[in-house]
Design a protein around this motif. Structure first.
Motif, short mmCIF file in Angstrom:
data_model
loop_
_atom_site.label_atom_id
_atom_site.label_comp_id
_atom_site.label_asym_id
_atom_site.label_seq_id
_atom_site.Cartn_x
_atom_site.Cartn_y
_atom_site.Cartn_z
N LEU A 188 -25.66 -2.48 32.48
CA LEU A 188 -25.39 -2.25 31.06
C LEU A 188 -24.19 -1.32 30.86
CD1 LEU A 188 -29.05 -1.64 29.84
CD2 LEU A 188 -27.69 -3.71 29.55
N PRO A 189 -23.40 -1.58 29.81
CA PRO A 189 -22.34 -0.64 29.45
C PRO A 189 -22.94 0.65 28.89
CG PRO A 189 -22.52 -2.38 27.82
CD PRO A 189 -23.43 -2.76 28.95
N LYS A 190 -22.13 1.68 28.85
CA LYS A 190 -22.59 2.98 28.37
C LYS A 190 -23.08 2.91 26.92
CE LYS A 190 -20.95 7.73 27.72
NZ LYS A 190 -19.76 8.63 27.78
N ASP A 191 -24.19 3.59 26.67
CA ASP A 191 -24.75 3.74 25.31
C ASP A 191 -25.23 2.43 24.69
OD1 ASP A 191 -24.22 6.50 25.38
OD2 ASP A 191 -22.20 6.21 24.59
N MET A 192 -25.56 1.44 25.51
CA MET A 192 -26.05 0.17 24.97
C MET A 192 -27.58 0.15 24.99
SD MET A 192 -25.72 -2.68 23.57
CE MET A 192 -23.92 -2.59 23.52
N PRO A 193 -28.23 -0.05 23.86
CA PRO A 193 -29.70 -0.13 23.85
C PRO A 193 -30.17 -1.43 24.47
CG PRO A 193 -28.83 -0.63 21.68
CD PRO A 193 -27.65 -0.19 22.51
N VAL A 194 -31.46 -1.50 24.72
CA VAL A 194 -32.05 -2.72 25.26
C VAL A 194 -33.10 -3.24 24.29
CG1 VAL A 194 -31.65 -2.21 27.68
CG2 VAL A 194 -33.74 -1.39 26.58
N MET A 195 -33.38 -4.53 24.40
CA MET A 195 -34.47 -5.16 23.67
C MET A 195 -35.66 -5.23 24.62
SD MET A 195 -34.53 -8.87 21.79
CE MET A 195 -34.04 -9.72 23.29
N LEU A 196 -36.73 -4.56 24.26
CA LEU A 196 -37.91 -4.49 25.12
C LEU A 196 -39.05 -5.28 24.48
CD1 LEU A 196 -39.38 -3.29 27.60
CD2 LEU A 196 -39.97 -1.33 26.17
N THR A 197 -39.57 -6.25 25.22
CA THR A 197 -40.72 -7.03 24.76
C THR A 197 -41.94 -6.64 25.58
OG1 THR A 197 -39.30 -8.91 24.18
CG2 THR A 197 -41.66 -9.34 24.43
N PHE A 198 -42.99 -6.22 24.87
CA PHE A 198 -44.28 -5.93 25.50
C PHE A 198 -45.17 -7.13 25.22
CE2 PHE A 198 -48.61 -4.20 25.45
CZ PHE A 198 -48.64 -3.52 26.66
N ARG A 199 -45.48 -7.88 26.28
CA ARG A 199 -46.18 -9.17 26.11
C ARG A 199 -47.54 -9.15 26.80
NH1 ARG A 199 -42.65 -14.02 27.62
NH2 ARG A 199 -41.91 -13.55 25.51
N VAL A 200 -48.55 -9.61 26.07
CA VAL A 200 -49.88 -9.78 26.63
C VAL A 200 -50.23 -11.26 26.57
CG1 VAL A 200 -52.31 -9.09 26.54
CG2 VAL A 200 -50.53 -7.49 25.76
N VAL A 201 -50.57 -11.84 27.71
CA VAL A 201 -50.94 -13.25 27.80
C VAL A 201 -52.45 -13.35 27.96
CG1 VAL A 201 -50.61 -15.43 29.02
CG2 VAL A 201 -48.72 -13.80 28.86
N TYR A 202 -53.07 -14.22 27.16
CA TYR A 202 -54.52 -14.38 27.17
C TYR A 202 -54.89 -15.77 27.67
CZ TYR A 202 -54.45 -10.25 24.15
OH TYR A 202 -54.24 -8.99 23.63
N SER A 203 -56.00 -15.85 28.39
CA SER A 203 -56.56 -17.13 28.83
C SER A 203 -57.80 -17.44 28.00
CB SER A 203 -56.88 -17.09 30.33
OG SER A 203 -57.23 -18.38 30.79
N ASP A 204 -58.69 -18.24 28.53
CA ASP A 204 -59.91 -18.60 27.82
C ASP A 204 -60.74 -17.36 27.51
OD1 ASP A 204 -59.39 -21.38 27.90
OD2 ASP A 204 -60.07 -21.43 29.98
#
Length: 254
Positions: free
Chosen positions: A212-228
């Motif tokens: 990443l370049p200096k001072d660049m934010p990131v997009m963070l995805t917090f993902r929960v996957v569910y089954s039956d």
């Protein structure tokens, strides 16, 4: 009455922000030649050194490129939209990981580099999402996903040990079709997922992994996957460069 507020960023950061938005939203298309430095100086009422600092920021972000004797041109394009839902169905038996097949549909080359496979006590929010008891451990599989050899996403995926133990997930090696395909074979198909997307200041690990370049934010995805039966089978933290990607959701209105 609305209270007053001042943008305390430096002049070159403000100019870079304006040009960056025009590039990522398509107002300045790839190949477009930017106005000359004197023209930009007049447009923004700043000195030449300020313009050059702004352009340098965008060159470091791979959005602009200078061509000696010709000028500065837009190199990057609009942000690439990522549709999470297309990656959720497990790959069919013998098929590659969906990251690879979906990239091929866009005429890109997708690949993955496995960084770590370790049993650890997960972060608090991961443990909570997986329904783990205090001190209970989980399996972490960490990898970098690439598009055309460029690091695109740092993926940290956690799995309950009662699902992972005794399977190929515990080994430091890639899994044909990815862990979703293996979980599906084990009788844990994905039925639903929940994403929480936020903009974050990157950690040192994320800066290095994603280049990443200096001072660049990131997009963070917090993902929960569910089954039956709404059983959580995977919790992932997915980190992308915020200036290159956006998330696209298409959902029915009921």
């Amino acid at each position: 009455m609305a209270r007053s507020f001042e943008d305390k960023r430096s002049a070159h950061q403000k100019i870079a922000a304006t040009l960056r938005r025009q590039i990522t939203r398509g107002d300045l298309a790839p190949g477009t030649r930017l106005p000359s430095t004197p023209a930009l100086m007049e447009q923004y009422s700043v000195a030449g050194t300020t313009v050059q600092k702004a352009l340098l920021m965008l060159k470091d972000e791979d959005l602009l490129v200078g061509q000696p004797g010709k000028g500065v041109f837009v190199k990057g394009g609009t942000q690439q939209a990522v549709s999470p839902a297309v990656y959720m169905p497990p790959a069919a038996a013998g098929e590659p990981y969906r990251w690879i097949t979906e990239a091929a549909k866009r005429s890109q080359r997708g690949s993955a580099k496995l960084l770590d496979v370790i049993t650890i006590a997960p972060p608090h929010e991961v443990a909570t999402a997986l329904g783990l008891e205090e001190g209970e451990r989980a399996l972490l599989r960490k990898q970098i996903l690439l598009l055309d050899d460029e690091p695109t996403e740092l993926t940290c995926s956690y799995y309950p040990l009662d699902l992972a133990e005794g399977t190929a997930m515990m080994d430091f090696r890639k899994i044909r079709g990815g862990t979703p395909a293996l979980l599906n074979e084990l009788g844990y198909p994905p039925r639903a997922f929940v994403d929480e997307v936020s903009s974050e200041i990157p950690t040192e690990e994320e800066v290095v992994a994603l280049e990443l370049p200096k001072d660049m934010p990131v997009m963070l995805t917090f993902r929960v996957v569910y089954s039956d039966s709404d059983r959580p089978i995977e919790v992932s933290l997915l980190t992308k460069a915020a200036h290159k990607y956006r998330v696209r959701y298409r959902l029915p209105v009921t």
